[in-house]
Design an enzyme around this catalytic site. Structure first.
Site, PDB file in Angstrom:
ATOM      1  N   ASP A   1     -21.557 -17.766   4.532  1.00  0.00           N
ATOM      2  CA  ASP A   1     -21.245 -17.028   3.303  1.00  0.00           C
ATOM      3  C   ASP A   1     -20.183 -15.956   3.567  1.00  0.00           C
ATOM      4  O   ASP A   1     -20.107 -15.405   4.664  1.00  0.00           O
ATOM      5  CB  ASP A   1     -22.542 -16.388   2.780  1.00  0.00           C
ATOM      6  CG  ASP A   1     -22.415 -15.952   1.328  1.00  0.00           C
ATOM      7  OD1 ASP A   1     -21.420 -16.308   0.673  1.00  0.00           O
ATOM      8  OD2 ASP A   1     -23.329 -15.252   0.846  1.00  0.00           O
TER       9      ASP A   1
ATOM     10  N   HIS B   1     -11.733 -19.993   2.711  1.00  0.00           N
ATOM     11  CA  HIS B   1     -12.402 -21.265   3.040  1.00  0.00           C
ATOM     12  C   HIS B   1     -11.717 -21.952   4.232  1.00  0.00           C
ATOM     13  O   HIS B   1     -12.373 -22.497   5.109  1.00  0.00           O
ATOM     14  CB  HIS B   1     -12.423 -22.193   1.821  1.00  0.00           C
ATOM     15  CG  HIS B   1     -13.255 -21.669   0.683  1.00  0.00           C
ATOM     16  ND1 HIS B   1     -14.505 -21.137   0.857  1.00  0.00           N
ATOM     17  CD2 HIS B   1     -13.018 -21.598  -0.653  1.00  0.00           C
ATOM     18  CE1 HIS B   1     -14.998 -20.745  -0.316  1.00  0.00           C
ATOM     19  NE2 HIS B   1     -14.112 -21.014  -1.243  1.00  0.00           N
TER      20      HIS B   1
ATOM     21  N   LEU C   1     -25.013 -32.682  20.748  1.00  0.00           N
ATOM     22  CA  LEU C   1     -25.405 -31.839  19.609  1.00  0.00           C
ATOM     23  C   LEU C   1     -25.462 -32.663  18.315  1.00  0.00           C
ATOM     24  O   LEU C   1     -24.614 -33.521  18.096  1.00  0.00           O
ATOM     25  CB  LEU C   1     -24.365 -30.726  19.453  1.00  0.00           C
ATOM     26  CG  LEU C   1     -24.637 -29.731  18.336  1.00  0.00           C
ATOM     27  CD1 LEU C   1     -24.915 -28.351  18.927  1.00  0.00           C
ATOM     28  CD2 LEU C   1     -23.470 -29.629  17.380  1.00  0.00           C
TER      29      LEU C   1
HETATM   30  C1  FPP Z   1     -19.455 -19.330   0.873  1.00  0.00           C
HETATM   31  O1  FPP Z   1     -18.443 -18.402   0.695  1.00  0.00           O
HETATM   32  C2  FPP Z   1     -18.966 -20.569   1.429  1.00  0.00           C
HETATM   33  C3  FPP Z   1     -18.879 -21.738   0.739  1.00  0.00           C
HETATM   34  C4  FPP Z   1     -19.256 -21.910  -0.666  1.00  0.00           C
HETATM   35  C5  FPP Z   1     -18.398 -22.940   1.364  1.00  0.00           C
HETATM   36  C6  FPP Z   1     -18.518 -23.002   2.856  1.00  0.00           C
HETATM   37  C7  FPP Z   1     -17.420 -23.838   3.334  1.00  0.00           C
HETATM   38  C8  FPP Z   1     -16.746 -23.650   4.475  1.00  0.00           C
HETATM   39  C9  FPP Z   1     -17.060 -22.649   5.494  1.00  0.00           C
HETATM   40  C10 FPP Z   1     -15.581 -24.455   4.775  1.00  0.00           C
HETATM   41  C11 FPP Z   1     -15.728 -25.864   4.372  1.00  0.00           C
HETATM   42  C12 FPP Z   1     -16.315 -26.703   5.402  1.00  0.00           C
HETATM   43  C13 FPP Z   1     -16.552 -27.994   5.156  1.00  0.00           C
HETATM   44  C14 FPP Z   1     -16.959 -28.903   6.241  1.00  0.00           C
HETATM   45  C15 FPP Z   1     -16.401 -28.525   3.774  1.00  0.00           C
HETATM   46  P1  FPP Z   1     -18.199 -17.846  -0.758  1.00  0.00           P
HETATM   47  O2  FPP Z   1     -17.054 -18.572  -1.348  1.00  0.00           O
HETATM   48  O3  FPP Z   1     -19.448 -17.929  -1.567  1.00  0.00           O
HETATM   49  O4  FPP Z   1     -17.843 -16.367  -0.433  1.00  0.00           O
HETATM   50  P2  FPP Z   1     -18.121 -15.095  -1.346  1.00  0.00           P
HETATM   51  O5  FPP Z   1     -19.606 -15.006  -1.531  1.00  0.00           O
HETATM   52  O6  FPP Z   1     -17.575 -13.981  -0.519  1.00  0.00           O
HETATM   53  O7  FPP Z   1     -17.384 -15.305  -2.625  1.00  0.00           O
END
Ligand code: FPP
Length: 251
Positions: free
Chosen positions: A25, A42, A136
């Site tokens: 997150d 991202h 893993l």
């Molecule tokens: C949360 O950050 C993260 C996500 C919704 C997506 C997680 C994805 C990745 C780390 C990269 C993608 C990896 C793959 C394999 C698809 P947020 O956008 O909710 O952050 P915020 O809460 O600060 O807005």
């Protein structure tokens, strides 16, 4: 330090959690703090993911589950959904060969039916290519929601009973778990959520029954081996009782 303390310390150093699940997150906030588009957060999140998989293998963790797209993420703007789908395509196309070479086994949990066909194919390809690897295990939670997974399992078990393949009297926690998305994967010992938020957000609700939860302030794009080790040390301080009593000290 007294000998007993030294021994306790040494034992703790080897108490590496077998299965670590991560709620990655804070990509958006990481980007906002730098005046960058959320998409950049991202993208940097994918780099953090690569670092984390490598570090987890080196530390001796056997299974890593990552929450990469939740069933609820569809409510985000179409452009951001497109970006996240693009990143998954990029990650599988770009990193699968390397993961395979590193003996990583990929498994995917979540609902596949509503995914774009090419994404669904890539996920199958990743699982197929790596199915005999015994290093893993990387469990990718994609289009995943825990309540949805439990409903899928309930449907599966009801269908098995209806077909006569399973007796109603034999439905228990173990047989139910066989109908979840990744049967055979042990429950996570440790669940880490980055960015300072402290909730599970519909992630692994069944499997988290006795997981230790560690919340770290780091935004996901900044997560690295040191942050992972910090969370593991926190885990090692916990006494896991699984509903039993504390271990007796002395005699
Ligand atoms: C949360 O950050 C993260 C996500 C919704 C997506 C997680 C994805 C990745 C780390 C990269 C993608 C990896 C793959 C394999 C698809 P947020 O956008 O909710 O952050 P915020 O809460 O600060 O807005």
């Amino acid at each position: 330090m007294p000998e007993a303390e030294i021994q306790k310390d040494a034992a703790a150093a080897f108490d590496v959690p077998r299965h670590v699940a991560i709620i990655m997150d804070g990509n958006g906030r990481w980007a906002a703090a730098r005046g960058l588009p959320r998409a950049e957060g991202h993208r940097r999140g994918v780099e953090a993911l690569r670092r984390t998989i490598r570090a987890a293998g080196e530390i001796g963790i056997k299974i890593v589950t990552i929450f990469s797209f939740s069933a609820e993420n569809w409510s985000r703007p179409a452009s951001e959904i497109g970006e996240l789908m693009g990143l998954l395509r990029w990650f599988v196309r770009n990193d699968l060969a390397e993961l395979h070479k590193s003996n990583v086994r990929v498994r995917v949990i979540g609902e596949r039916v509503s995914l774009e066909p090419d994404i669904a194919r890539l996920l199958v390809e990743a699982e197929e290519l790596t199915k005999n690897n015994d290093g893993l295990t990387l469990v990718v939670a994609f289009n995943y929601g825990a309540r949805q997974e439990i409903v899928r399992a309930a449907r599966g078990i009801a269908a098995a009973v209806k077909r006569g393949d399973l007796n109603l009297a034999d439905v228990d926690m173990d047989s139910f778990a066989q109908f979840l998305d990744a049967p055979g994967i042990p429950d996570p010992d440790l669940i880490i959520r980055t960015s300072g938020e402290q909730r599970l957000s519909n992630f692994l609700l069944w499997q988290a029954a006795y997981s230790e939860l560690v919340f770290v302030p780091t935004y996901w794009p900044d997560f690295d081996r040191a942050a992972l080790e910090f969370a593991i040390r926190e885990y090692q301080q916990r006494e896991r009782r699984f509903g039993g009593l504390a271990a007796q000290t002395g005699s």
